[in-house]
Design a protein around this motif. Structure first.
Motif, PDB file in Angstrom:
ATOM      1  N   ARG A  54       0.821  -1.209   0.000  1.00  0.00           N
ATOM      2  CA  ARG A  54       0.000   0.000   0.000  1.00  0.00           C
ATOM      3  C   ARG A  54       0.855   1.259   0.000  1.00  0.00           C
ATOM      4  NH1 ARG A  54      -1.891   3.643   3.656  1.00  0.00           N
ATOM      5  NH2 ARG A  54      -3.949   4.570   3.245  1.00  0.00           N
ATOM      6  N   ASP A  57      -2.394   7.755   0.234  1.00  0.00           N
ATOM      7  CA  ASP A  57      -2.895   8.780  -0.678  1.00  0.00           C
ATOM      8  C   ASP A  57      -2.132  10.081  -0.464  1.00  0.00           C
ATOM      9  OD1 ASP A  57      -4.772   7.030  -1.664  1.00  0.00           O
ATOM     10  OD2 ASP A  57      -6.343   7.684  -0.264  1.00  0.00           O
ATOM     11  N   SER A  59      -1.614  13.877   0.155  1.00  0.00           N
ATOM     12  CA  SER A  59      -2.367  14.869   0.910  1.00  0.00           C
ATOM     13  C   SER A  59      -1.543  16.144   0.992  1.00  0.00           C
ATOM     14  CB  SER A  59      -2.692  14.353   2.314  1.00  0.00           C
ATOM     15  OG  SER A  59      -3.297  15.373   3.095  1.00  0.00           O
TER      16      SER A  59
END
Length: 207
Positions: A54, A57, A59
């Motif tokens: 993973r 995301d 930001s």
């Protein structure tokens, strides 16, 4: 790549990296790409917080990790500049032989880049129409007046830039007085009752 350490610019260059992007977006060459990613400490570093399966995301509120260069005023402003000057050639080139350059893009735009440790004040010769222009690089809304000969005077900060484009301009006010009138567009007719200086008023209901 930006991590090879052979002089390739990256976010770690700070303001000079932004100046490089300003020039890339101002000069009519190739297809510019604005790179935005995450901060790193070595060539093989991955995104902080990533695992084998993973990647977190992006930001832009997390400035400790993400660079988000695409949101910098210098970048967003110069994208507007590039769009405004599309199809024009380089004109009015000037440089000091060292770290300060300036050039126009036809009669549609003008940019000056100061890659020195001191602010520079000078008068620039452009091909821009006379008018009042807003600097597209800074986030301050600074405005500059280009005279009827295409000249304007500005102070460019150290490691800073300034960009003017026709889309950011307003016509020069030919006088010292200005009046703004607001009215409903749904009205069938409009009349303005006025007088200039100490002269006579217009006949009612005006013009």
């Amino acid at each position: 790549t930006e991590r090879d350490g052979h002089g390739t610019m990256n976010y770690q260059w700070g303001q000079k990296y932004l100046l490089g992007n300003v020039f890339m977006l101002a000069y009519p060459y190739g297809w510019p790409t604005v790179y935005s990613g995450y901060k790193f400490t070595d060539r093989d570093a991955g995104v902080p917080g990533s695992t084998a399966t993973r990647v977190p995301d992006a930001s832009c509120s997390n400035t400790a990790v993400w660079t988000c260069m695409q949101r910098k005023p210098e970048i967003t402003g110069m994208v507007k500049f590039r769009n405004a000057v599309t199809g024009t050639a380089v004109t009015n080139w000037w440089d000091d032989g060292s770290n300060h350059i300036a050039f126009g893009r036809g009669a549609k735009g003008y940019v000056t880049i100061n890659n020195s440790a001191s602010a520079v004040t000078r008068t620039y010769q452009t091909s821009l129409p006379a008018g009042e222009y807003t600097d597209l690089v800074s986030a301050t809304g600074a405005r500059y007046t280009v005279d009827s000969s295409g000249r304007f005077t500005a102070t460019v900060p150290q490691y800073g830039a300034l960009a003017l484009a026709v889309g950011s301009s307003t016509p020069v006010d030919p006088g010292t007085n200005r009046t703004t009138v607001f009215y409903r567009t749904s009205w069938s007719t409009t009349n303005i009752h006025y007088r200039v200086g100490s002269g006579a008023w217009t006949a009612a209901p005006g013009r």
